[in-house]
Design a protein around this motif. Structure first.
Motif, mmCIF file in Angstrom:
data_model
loop_
_atom_site.group_PDB
_atom_site.id
_atom_site.type_symbol
_atom_site.label_atom_id
_atom_site.label_comp_id
_atom_site.label_asym_id
_atom_site.label_seq_id
_atom_site.Cartn_x
_atom_site.Cartn_y
_atom_site.Cartn_z
ATOM 1 N N ASP A 76 -2.748 -4.603 -3.403
ATOM 2 C CA ASP A 76 -3.567 -3.590 -2.422
ATOM 3 C C ASP A 76 -2.515 -3.296 -1.386
ATOM 4 O O ASP A 76 -3.043 -2.625 -0.266
ATOM 5 N N LEU A 77 -1.176 -3.428 -1.433
ATOM 6 C CA LEU A 77 -0.300 -3.376 -0.264
ATOM 7 C C LEU A 77 1.217 -2.999 -0.839
ATOM 8 O O LEU A 77 1.643 -3.597 -1.515
ATOM 9 N N GLU A 78 1.613 -1.974 -0.331
ATOM 10 C CA GLU A 78 2.914 -1.183 -0.729
ATOM 11 C C GLU A 78 3.441 -0.637 0.627
ATOM 12 O O GLU A 78 2.876 -0.058 1.470
ATOM 13 N N LEU A 79 4.784 -0.739 0.622
ATOM 14 C CA LEU A 79 5.579 0.039 1.459
ATOM 15 C C LEU A 79 6.457 0.846 0.929
ATOM 16 O O LEU A 79 7.191 0.674 -0.059
ATOM 17 N N GLN A 126 -15.314 -1.432 10.601
ATOM 18 C CA GLN A 126 -14.251 -2.479 10.409
ATOM 19 C C GLN A 126 -13.341 -1.929 9.523
ATOM 20 O O GLN A 126 -13.487 -1.352 8.467
ATOM 21 N N ILE A 127 -12.055 -2.326 9.864
ATOM 22 C CA ILE A 127 -10.989 -1.668 9.028
ATOM 23 C C ILE A 127 -10.885 -2.230 7.578
ATOM 24 O O ILE A 127 -10.218 -1.517 6.740
ATOM 25 N N GLU A 128 -11.367 -3.574 7.559
ATOM 26 C CA GLU A 128 -11.313 -4.097 6.102
ATOM 27 C C GLU A 128 -12.106 -3.333 5.091
ATOM 28 O O GLU A 128 -12.001 -3.588 4.039
ATOM 29 N N ASN A 129 -12.945 -2.410 5.518
ATOM 30 C CA ASN A 129 -13.549 -1.834 4.431
ATOM 31 C C ASN A 129 -12.910 -0.385 4.153
ATOM 32 O O ASN A 129 -13.664 0.533 3.631
ATOM 33 N N PHE A 130 -11.586 -0.125 4.702
ATOM 34 C CA PHE A 130 -11.228 1.274 4.454
ATOM 35 C C PHE A 130 -9.607 1.192 4.095
ATOM 36 O O PHE A 130 -9.012 0.154 4.117
ATOM 37 N N ASN A 131 -9.432 2.120 3.323
ATOM 38 C CA ASN A 131 -8.110 2.309 2.731
ATOM 39 C C ASN A 131 -7.307 3.226 3.880
ATOM 40 O O ASN A 131 -7.596 4.259 4.389
ATOM 41 N N VAL A 132 -6.072 2.349 4.510
ATOM 42 C CA VAL A 132 -5.364 3.158 5.696
ATOM 43 C C VAL A 132 -3.725 3.125 5.079
ATOM 44 O O VAL A 132 -3.293 2.708 4.456
ATOM 45 N N ILE A 133 -3.143 3.956 5.869
ATOM 46 C CA ILE A 133 -1.924 4.512 5.953
ATOM 47 C C ILE A 133 -1.193 4.640 7.112
ATOM 48 O O ILE A 133 -1.218 5.564 7.827
ATOM 49 N N LEU A 159 -2.021 -7.465 8.097
ATOM 50 C CA LEU A 159 -2.501 -6.038 8.493
ATOM 51 C C LEU A 159 -3.831 -6.025 7.410
ATOM 52 O O LEU A 159 -3.806 -5.465 6.195
ATOM 53 N N LYS A 160 -5.007 -6.553 7.964
ATOM 54 C CA LYS A 160 -6.046 -6.408 6.985
ATOM 55 C C LYS A 160 -6.728 -5.084 6.748
ATOM 56 O O LYS A 160 -6.917 -4.180 7.630
ATOM 57 N N ALA A 161 -7.101 -4.638 5.581
ATOM 58 C CA ALA A 161 -7.427 -3.449 4.984
ATOM 59 C C ALA A 161 -8.051 -3.501 3.624
ATOM 60 O O ALA A 161 -7.645 -4.394 2.858
ATOM 61 N N LYS A 162 -8.807 -2.417 3.202
ATOM 62 C CA LYS A 162 -9.349 -2.594 1.787
ATOM 63 C C LYS A 162 -8.079 -2.343 1.019
ATOM 64 O O LYS A 162 -7.645 -2.982 0.018
#
Length: 258
Positions: free
Chosen positions: A11-14, A194-201, A231-234
């Motif tokens: 769930d995490l890409e750079l 809460q940011i944990e419930n969202f997809n963020v860029i 960096l917690k997020a969905k």
């Protein structure tokens, strides 16, 4: 432009972009996207859109100007990666910096909050890592309601996103508009997210002053995964651009490099 991609977790890409020159392929990409980035599916010509962009930048200080150019390239590259832009580049009320989120994108029904931070190479202790953390914290603050005390936070970010998505030239799906409207209503009621419930860029753009250097890109690619995993997020997509083309981009808008 093809980024260097680092898959840190499922769930995490750079994504890391180097922009040492405004090459023909990048100019072609800009030509295909500039009107839609700025105005949606309008009938404005490319030349007219360039003039509008120049006018938009003309009364901005250097920091605001590079912030706007940074956002433009973020939107450009996200579109090239297959994300759909659910907003217009300019603020709806006047030709100024857009209020609320710097960007709101989708892939199918999946929605993404975009925040862009930028700076000059000459700034003390500047790095992609610092700017990414700043962008991430801004999203946390904005959706969490804490930013109501700031100048940017005087506006309901979800309402602004909803208004942009409702613009006919943006062509946003009703399901996305409905989601933004619900979040806007909750924000007005003092029910924050809460940011944990969202997809963020979260995005970082660093502008080089003189010679090209790969230092900033190499540093973020070598960064320990622990930083990103904190960096917690969905889901999290991190975008870093090292850019030495601001003069060339302004020349492009002015038609001086054709």
């Amino acid at each position: 432009m093809i980024p260097e991609v680092k898959h840190i977790s499922p769930d995490l890409e750079l994504y890391v972009y180097d922009l040492p020159t405004l090459c023909l392929d990048t100019i072609s990409l800009i030509n295909r996207n500039l009107v839609e980035i700025c105005e949606g599916e309008s009938d404005t010509s490319l030349d007219a859109a360039k003039l509008t962009f120049l006018d938009f930048l003309s009364n901005k200080d250097d920091t605001t100007k590079i912030g706007a150019v940074a956002e433009f390239f973020i939107h450009l590259f996200l579109r090239e990666l297959g994300y759909k832009q659910e907003f217009l580049f300019y603020n709806l009320e006047e030709r100024s910096i857009k209020k609320g989120f710097d960007g709101y994108f989708s892939q199918g029904e999946t929605q993404f909050i975009v925040e862009s931070k930028s700076g000059f190479e000459s700034t003390r202790n500047i790095s992609h890592k610092a700017k990414i953390k700043e962008a991430y914290n801004d999203i946390v603050s904005t959706i969490g309601g804490a930013s109501k005390k700031s100048a940017k936070g005087q506006n309901n970010p979800w309402r602004n996103a909803y208004n942009h998505a409702s613009h006919i030239d943006v062509n946003t799906k009703k399901s996305i508009r409905n989601n933004l409207k619900e979040l806007s209503d909750l924000f007005d009621q003092g029910i924050y997210q809460q940011i944990e419930n969202f997809n963020v860029i979260p995005c970082s753009s660093l502008f080089l002053d003189d010679e090209w250097s790969a230092h900033f890109s190499e540093s973020i690619l070598a960064e320990d995964d622990v930083f990103f995993l904190a960096l917690k997020a969905k889901t999290l997509k991190v975008v870093c651009i090292t850019n030495k083309t601001i003069a060339a981009f302004l020349a492009y808008l002015e038609g001086r490099n054709e």
